[in-house]
Motif scaffolding. Structure first.
Motif, PDB file in Angstrom:
ATOM      1  N   LYS A   1       0.855  -1.182   0.000  1.00  0.00           N
ATOM      2  CA  LYS A   1       0.000   0.000   0.000  1.00  0.00           C
ATOM      3  C   LYS A   1       0.894   1.235   0.000  1.00  0.00           C
ATOM      4  N   GLU A   2       0.606   2.141  -0.908  1.00  0.00           N
ATOM      5  CA  GLU A   2       1.317   3.413  -0.979  1.00  0.00           C
ATOM      6  C   GLU A   2       0.253   4.509  -0.958  1.00  0.00           C
ATOM      7  N   GLY A   3       0.234   5.263   0.129  1.00  0.00           N
ATOM      8  CA  GLY A   3      -0.845   6.239   0.295  1.00  0.00           C
ATOM      9  C   GLY A   3      -2.142   5.479   0.485  1.00  0.00           C
ATOM     10  N   SER A   4      -3.137   5.804  -0.321  1.00  0.00           N
ATOM     11  CA  SER A   4      -4.423   5.114  -0.208  1.00  0.00           C
ATOM     12  C   SER A   4      -4.578   4.009  -1.251  1.00  0.00           C
ATOM     13  N   ASP A   5      -3.548   3.792  -2.076  1.00  0.00           N
ATOM     14  CA  ASP A   5      -3.636   2.814  -3.163  1.00  0.00           C
ATOM     15  C   ASP A   5      -2.768   1.590  -2.902  1.00  0.00           C
ATOM     16  N   TYR A   6      -3.222   0.451  -3.405  1.00  0.00           N
ATOM     17  CA  TYR A   6      -2.450  -0.783  -3.365  1.00  0.00           C
ATOM     18  C   TYR A   6      -1.796  -0.999  -4.725  1.00  0.00           C
ATOM     19  N   TYR A   7      -0.534  -1.457  -4.692  1.00  0.00           N
ATOM     20  CA  TYR A   7       0.218  -1.733  -5.913  1.00  0.00           C
ATOM     21  C   TYR A   7       0.706  -3.168  -5.893  1.00  0.00           C
ATOM     22  N   LEU A   8       0.520  -3.841  -7.019  1.00  0.00           N
ATOM     23  CA  LEU A   8       1.067  -5.167  -7.233  1.00  0.00           C
ATOM     24  C   LEU A   8       2.111  -5.017  -8.329  1.00  0.00           C
TER      25      LEU A   8
ATOM     26  N   LEU B   1      -0.949 -11.855 -17.404  1.00  0.00           N
ATOM     27  CA  LEU B   1      -1.077 -11.988 -15.953  1.00  0.00           C
ATOM     28  C   LEU B   1      -2.372 -11.360 -15.458  1.00  0.00           C
ATOM     29  N   ASP B   2      -2.761 -10.246 -16.044  1.00  0.00           N
ATOM     30  CA  ASP B   2      -3.998  -9.581 -15.649  1.00  0.00           C
ATOM     31  C   ASP B   2      -5.200 -10.515 -15.830  1.00  0.00           C
ATOM     32  N   SER B   3      -5.229 -11.216 -16.946  1.00  0.00           N
ATOM     33  CA  SER B   3      -6.319 -12.169 -17.196  1.00  0.00           C
ATOM     34  C   SER B   3      -6.321 -13.290 -16.169  1.00  0.00           C
ATOM     35  N   GLU B   4      -5.139 -13.792 -15.854  1.00  0.00           N
ATOM     36  CA  GLU B   4      -5.031 -14.878 -14.881  1.00  0.00           C
ATOM     37  C   GLU B   4      -5.417 -14.398 -13.474  1.00  0.00           C
ATOM     38  N   LEU B   5      -5.033 -13.185 -13.129  1.00  0.00           N
ATOM     39  CA  LEU B   5      -5.412 -12.627 -11.819  1.00  0.00           C
ATOM     40  C   LEU B   5      -6.920 -12.426 -11.730  1.00  0.00           C
ATOM     41  N   ASP B   6      -7.531 -12.015 -12.821  1.00  0.00           N
ATOM     42  CA  ASP B   6      -8.996 -11.879 -12.838  1.00  0.00           C
ATOM     43  C   ASP B   6      -9.665 -13.237 -12.635  1.00  0.00           C
ATOM     44  N   ARG B   7      -9.095 -14.277 -13.238  1.00  0.00           N
ATOM     45  CA  ARG B   7      -9.664 -15.621 -13.121  1.00  0.00           C
ATOM     46  C   ARG B   7      -9.535 -16.158 -11.703  1.00  0.00           C
ATOM     47  N   VAL B   8      -8.345 -16.029 -11.114  1.00  0.00           N
ATOM     48  CA  VAL B   8      -8.072 -16.592  -9.785  1.00  0.00           C
ATOM     49  C   VAL B   8      -8.580 -15.683  -8.671  1.00  0.00           C
ATOM     50  N   ASP B   9      -8.489 -14.379  -8.882  1.00  0.00           N
ATOM     51  CA  ASP B   9      -8.959 -13.349  -7.952  1.00  0.00           C
ATOM     52  C   ASP B   9      -8.397 -13.493  -6.526  1.00  0.00           C
ATOM     53  N   PRO B  10      -7.047 -13.477  -6.386  1.00  0.00           N
ATOM     54  CA  PRO B  10      -6.445 -13.655  -5.068  1.00  0.00           C
ATOM     55  C   PRO B  10      -6.411 -12.378  -4.207  1.00  0.00           C
ATOM     56  N   ILE B  11      -6.748 -11.243  -4.796  1.00  0.00           N
ATOM     57  CA  ILE B  11      -6.656  -9.969  -4.077  1.00  0.00           C
ATOM     58  C   ILE B  11      -8.032  -9.326  -4.038  1.00  0.00           C
ATOM     59  N   LYS B  12      -8.514  -9.065  -2.837  1.00  0.00           N
ATOM     60  CA  LYS B  12      -9.875  -8.520  -2.682  1.00  0.00           C
ATOM     61  C   LYS B  12      -9.932  -7.009  -2.863  1.00  0.00           C
ATOM     62  N   GLU B  13      -8.864  -6.307  -2.484  1.00  0.00           N
ATOM     63  CA  GLU B  13      -8.843  -4.848  -2.618  1.00  0.00           C
ATOM     64  C   GLU B  13      -8.596  -4.461  -4.084  1.00  0.00           C
ATOM     65  N   ALA B  14      -8.977  -3.238  -4.419  1.00  0.00           N
ATOM     66  CA  ALA B  14      -8.606  -2.697  -5.727  1.00  0.00           C
ATOM     67  C   ALA B  14      -7.102  -2.430  -5.699  1.00  0.00           C
TER      68      ALA B  14
ATOM     69  N   MET C   1      -3.361  -1.655  -8.398  1.00  0.00           N
ATOM     70  CA  MET C   1      -2.790  -1.352  -9.710  1.00  0.00           C
ATOM     71  C   MET C   1      -1.698  -2.364  -9.996  1.00  0.00           C
ATOM     72  N   LEU C   2      -1.793  -3.027 -11.149  1.00  0.00           N
ATOM     73  CA  LEU C   2      -0.797  -3.995 -11.560  1.00  0.00           C
ATOM     74  C   LEU C   2       0.271  -3.291 -12.383  1.00  0.00           C
ATOM     75  N   GLU C   3       1.517  -3.502 -12.000  1.00  0.00           N
ATOM     76  CA  GLU C   3       2.650  -2.981 -12.757  1.00  0.00           C
ATOM     77  C   GLU C   3       3.608  -4.134 -13.023  1.00  0.00           C
ATOM     78  N   VAL C   4       3.901  -4.378 -14.279  1.00  0.00           N
ATOM     79  CA  VAL C   4       4.919  -5.351 -14.652  1.00  0.00           C
ATOM     80  C   VAL C   4       6.075  -4.536 -15.196  1.00  0.00           C
ATOM     81  N   CYS C   5       7.240  -4.693 -14.596  1.00  0.00           N
ATOM     82  CA  CYS C   5       8.348  -3.814 -14.960  1.00  0.00           C
ATOM     83  C   CYS C   5       9.695  -4.520 -14.861  1.00  0.00           C
ATOM     84  N   SER C   6      10.686  -3.859 -15.421  1.00  0.00           N
ATOM     85  CA  SER C   6      12.069  -4.304 -15.371  1.00  0.00           C
ATOM     86  C   SER C   6      12.642  -3.925 -14.011  1.00  0.00           C
ATOM     87  N   PRO C   7      13.667  -4.646 -13.541  1.00  0.00           N
ATOM     88  CA  PRO C   7      14.291  -4.261 -12.273  1.00  0.00           C
ATOM     89  C   PRO C   7      15.113  -2.974 -12.390  1.00  0.00           C
ATOM     90  N   GLY C   8      15.340  -2.479 -13.606  1.00  0.00           N
ATOM     91  CA  GLY C   8      16.018  -1.197 -13.804  1.00  0.00           C
ATOM     92  C   GLY C   8      17.526  -1.306 -13.883  1.00  0.00           C
TER      93      GLY C   8
END
Length: 153
Positions: free
Chosen positions: A30-37, A60-73, A75-82
């Protein structure tokens, strides 16, 4: 790793592999009032690009919608480690041997909490870094807040 992070990791690994990537880390917070995955992906031979992130994210978004492991709203971010990625896994230390790193300790060593140098050795626990003045510093991986790739301009 939290239960949610473990579930997402297990879902993400085969998806990333399908696109020639690997999952480095999963972070749910959780960052501020938002959750980040955040799902960090990488490739062995080349850099991760925006197309890689997009492909893995969509699948991954489709699979997360199917399995639904997170109840809160969230934001999904898929990124490079930089370019200043943190080295965490044994594989990371071996891959980046000979590269410049920045190190930060939890407690000062010889009066310093941070230093830069070249990654010289790693045995699975102890890390050896040679500083610019030729000094070799050996430390336990767990004594450092982080060891990350240095960015030099």
């Amino acid at each position: 790793m939290s239960k949610i992070e473990q579930i997402v990791y297990e879902l993400a690994v085969p998806i990333a592999v399908q696109f020639g990537c690997e999952v480095i880390e999963v972070e749910y917070k959780k960052e501020g009032s938002d959750y980040y995955l955040r799902v960090y992906i990488d490739k062995d031979e080349e850099s991760v690009g925006i197309d890689d992130c997009e492909k893995v994210s969509r699948a991954l978004d489709s699979e997360l919608d199917r399995v639904d492991p997170i109840k809160e709203a969230y934001m999904l971010e898929v990124c490079s480690p930089g370019i200043d990625r943190e080295l965490k896994r044994d594989k990371d230390f071996m891959r980046f041997m000979g590269r410049d790193v920045d190190v930060k300790f939890f407690a000062p060593r010889d009066g310093k909490k941070e230093f830069c140098g070249v990654l010289k050795d790693y045995d699975g626990k102890n890390i050896s870094v040679e500083t610019d003045d030729g000094q070799t510093i050996v430390y336990d991986k767990n004594d450092a807040v982080y060891t990350r790739l240095a960015v030099k301009f």
